[in-house]
Write an enzyme that holds these catalytic residues in place. Structure first.
Site, PDB file in Angstrom:
ATOM      1  N   HIS A 464       0.810  -1.092   0.138  1.00  0.00           N
ATOM      2  CA  HIS A 464       0.103   0.021  -0.171  1.00  0.00           C
ATOM      3  C   HIS A 464       0.861   1.134  -0.149  1.00  0.00           C
ATOM      4  CE1 HIS A 464      -3.456   2.601   1.191  1.00  0.00           C
ATOM      5  NE2 HIS A 464      -2.347   3.223   1.614  1.00  0.00           N
ATOM      6  N   GLU A 465       1.838   1.368   0.857  1.00  0.00           N
ATOM      7  CA  GLU A 465       2.709   2.569   0.961  1.00  0.00           C
ATOM      8  C   GLU A 465       3.431   2.732  -0.175  1.00  0.00           C
ATOM      9  OE1 GLU A 465       1.947   4.922   3.243  1.00  0.00           O
ATOM     10  OE2 GLU A 465       0.506   3.611   4.287  1.00  0.00           O
ATOM     11  N   HIS A 468       1.662   4.623  -3.033  1.00  0.00           N
ATOM     12  CA  HIS A 468       1.943   6.122  -2.818  1.00  0.00           C
ATOM     13  C   HIS A 468       3.286   6.580  -3.239  1.00  0.00           C
ATOM     14  CE1 HIS A 468      -1.659   6.857  -0.427  1.00  0.00           C
ATOM     15  NE2 HIS A 468      -1.178   6.173   0.659  1.00  0.00           N
ATOM     16  N   HIS A 471       3.209   6.863  -6.720  1.00  0.00           N
ATOM     17  CA  HIS A 471       2.552   8.030  -7.355  1.00  0.00           C
ATOM     18  C   HIS A 471       3.408   9.497  -7.287  1.00  0.00           C
ATOM     19  CE1 HIS A 471      -1.445  10.251  -6.776  1.00  0.00           C
ATOM     20  NE2 HIS A 471      -1.112  10.314  -8.091  1.00  0.00           N
TER      21      HIS A 471
HETATM   22 ZN    ZN Z   1      -2.489   5.136   2.196  1.00  0.00          ZN
END
Ligand code: ZN
Length: 674
Positions: A464-465, A468, A471
């Site tokens: 998940h991290e 980011h 991104h």
């Molecule tokens: Zn998050």
């Protein structure tokens, strides 16, 4: 004396901050000079006798405040990831001053007049799409910050912002102090029955470190339900652990939350909105309070029904232990029993297959290579902000250098709970900067020489991290104001959630999930059983999450002037009113330790996780479909969405990938809500 390292741009690769030289005493002088410098830059813009142009106003603003930015990103990370009493003191002192500084810029009438003039003439100005977008975003920010208000209202606004900034800092420090104060101290190892030998050893070590030699200490993690609740066999210990967690900062942060909610409601009224929530979502993809209400209302009844079904399953198993009613401290424990007996999934037995280094390189990095062609090289020559921080250089498919990724995976007393990503350097064509991003996690450090074995949830968090991080790393825009993850709050969790899909993508899973000693793959059928067990837990997870989202929403849909006497009573009434008062499922965060909304940027924004998940679930289906290769899909997702930051409308980027508006079907299916 050597010069303050913040005063000049870093000369290290990618302008990585010179962590080896940075000392706490550098912060305050750098903040002060940074604010003064930016105000001088703004004064130069407004003193320009020429009429406003993109170059002399919009881009000059974009270039301003570089020193302040350099110190701010480093300091914020320091205070979150490795704080000290000294850093806490600086934080408490500087937070209100930074809020006042932002107001000084947004409420500068001469500056706003120039932005307003540019904005009014935008249709005739023949601006390229990125410049037009920047102008729109900046203009909106000024208006939302109160640039159009009269002098008296602006004075009140400044006072509110300053008080809120100080309150936020106080709230965060209260959570941190009280979480430590309420850590559960146990006298004997028998009380830890059910935990693994490693966990018992870690609790003993924790006791030594925290001044309780010979005892065992369970530190509290961010959220309500502590992970140990799933395995502690002593019911009274479970009860004490959960009670300690649920009561955190109740005396200090209850009144503070009431005050903050009142100030936010007052500010929203000043700015022309009925409530703080209305003010916040006006600038999100959701747009209106009603849109969020509608999604939440649609999810609550089926989620609660699922949770009740799960409770019945748990009750059957618990009855064999003589437990006639499932309490909140029993839920995780009997869920784990059901997982083991009905689904033959033992959470502890999975850990040996999830060794950190392997998950990182052969899972997370491997998936990024599969989808986007990027590669990673560790750079031990570059110094991170803590000895545990690792620095990786990221290369594009064609071999060109893309940016830096810093990974700081371990828990420590000086780090706040949870996991998060942020940027030390934002990508920008205008400033010629490439991205430097980091991930912070809270994985317990094993005894020296022992492998770092992750839980299923920790593996998910790692993916998940890193979503980011991608991104930020793939950002390819001109202006730093809209770079990378600077997208609407209810959109920013979307790319990170999409990245979680790689965790169980067959090719990826087979590559990383191997026994750390034997190298053997996961036993056959285990992943399918795990998936089935996951859907069993969806009732609990969805209710726990929705309860927190509803709490946030309740605090921030309060109209101005509504008196709240007691935070606990307000909380109970809000949950009951929303149909979410499931006795055995406390909200993921209770008000008094809900840092996202009272000490972070998620006020009236915690709904964003499930709002983003609509886009996420829809996109995962898109990734799987249509006969494209993973690499082809990855390229489209990167080019049309990850690379764009906020340089165009977020939902336009979504549509450019998937080819239509988002649909909720895949989310409902995933959460078992159809
Ligand atoms: Zn998050």
């Amino acid at each position: 004396m050597t010069e303050n390292p913040f005063f000049r741009p870093s000369t290290l690769a990618y302008e990585l901050p010179p962590f080896a030289e940075i000392r706490p005493e550098h912060y305050l002088p750098a903040f002060e000079r940074g604010m003064a410098e930016q105000l001088a830059e703004i004064a130069a813009i407004t003193a320009d006798p020429q009429p406003p142009t993109v170059e002399n106003t919009l881009l000059a603003l974009e270039r301003s405040g570089r020193l302040l930015h350099r110190v701010k990103v480093v300091f914020e990370n320091h205070s979150a990831a490795d704080t000290t009493p000294e850093v806490d003191r600086i934080d408490a002192g500087i937070s209100p001053r930074l809020a006042a500084h932002r107001d000084a810029i947004h409420l500068d009438a001469a500056l706003f007049a120039r932005i307003e003039e540019l904005h009014a003439g935008r249709a005739e100005a023949d601006l390229d799409p990125q410049t037009l977008r920047l102008l729109e975003r900046r203009h909106t920010a000024f208006v939302r910050a109160g640039a159009r208000l009269g002098a008296e209202q602006q004075a009140r606004l400044r006072a509110i912002n300053t008080e809120l900034a100080a309150a936020s800092s106080e709230f965060r420090q209260n959570v941190s102090a009280d979480s430590q104060a309420r850590a559960l101290v146990l006298d004997s190892a028998e009380q830890l029955a059910g935990l693994s030998a490693d966990e018992v050893a870690a609790a003993a070590e924790n006791g030594r470190a925290l001044g309780h030699p010979g005892k065992y200490v369970l530190s509290l993690k961010n959220f309500s339900n502590q992970t140990e609740l799933a395995s502690l066999t002593d019911r009274s210990v479970r009860e004490r652990l959960l009670a300690a967690s649920l009561d955190r900062a109740v005396d200090t942060n209850g009144p503070l939350a009431i005050r903050m909610a009142a100030l936010r409601a007052e500010r929203a009224r000043l700015l022309g909105h009925d409530t703080h929530a209305a003010y916040v979502v006006a600038d999100e993809t959701a747009g209106t309070v009603e849109a969020v209400d509608a999604l939440l209302a649609r999810l609550v009844p089926p989620a609660v029904a699922n949770a009740r079904r799960e409770a019945e399953e748990l009750a059957k198993v618990a009855a064999a232990d003589g437990v006639d009613e499932i309490a909140a401290h029993d839920w995780a424990y009997y869920s784990e029993q059901v997982r083991q007996t009905s689904y033959r999934v033992d959470a502890g037995a999975l850990r040996p297959y999830f060794e950190l280094e392997r998950v990182l390189r052969d899972g997370v990095f491997f998936a990024a290579n599969l989808a986007y062609g990027v590669t990673f090289t560790e750079r031990p020559d570059l110094v991170g902000y803590h000895p545990d921080t690792r620095v990786f250089e990221v290369f594009d498919a064609d071999g060109s250098a893309l940016g830096l990724f810093l990974g700081d995976f371990h828990a420590r007393a000086s780090k706040r709970g949870g996991a998060w990503m942020d940027e030390l350097v934002s990508q920008s064509g205008l400033l010629g900067q490439r991205p430097v991003v980091y991930n912070n996690l809270n994985i317990a450090k094993p005894a020296p020489g022992e492998p770092v074995l992750l839980s299923w949830d920790e593996v998910r968090t790692l993916f998940h991290e890193f979503g980011h991080a991608l991104h930020g790393l793939f950002s390819d825009v001109r202006h730093p104001y809209v770079a990378g993850t600077a997208v609407p709050r209810d959109f920013v969790e979307f790319p990170s959630q999409v990245n979680e899909m790689w965790m169980v993508w067959p090719e990826v899973l087979a590559n990383y999930a191997r026994h750390h000693e034997t190298g053997e793959p996961l036993p056959a059928g285990l992943v399918e059983r795990m998936a089935a067990a996951e859907s069993f837990g969806q009732g609990f997870r969805t209710v726990e999450y929705l309860a927190a989202a509803l709490l946030d929403w309740a605090w921030h849909t309060l109209p101005e002037g509504q008196e709240i006497a007691d935070a606990r009573e307000f909380e109970a009434a809000a949950l009951a009113g929303a149909g979410l008062a499931v006795a055995a499922i406390p909200p993921r965060y209770r008000t008094t330790y809900f840092g996202h909304i009272f000490a972070g940027g998620y006020s009236a924004g915690y709904y964003a996780y499930i709002w983003s998940e609509v886009l996420d679930a829809d996109t995962v289906e898109w990734f799987k479909g249509d006969g494209r290769s993973v690499r082809e899909s990855g390229e489209v997702f990167r080019r049309e969405l990850l690379a764009r930051g906020d340089s165009r409308d977020a939902l336009d980027s979504f549509r450019a990938v998937v080819g239509r508006d988002p649909e909720t079907g895949p989310l409902l299916a995933r959460r078992g809500l159809v």
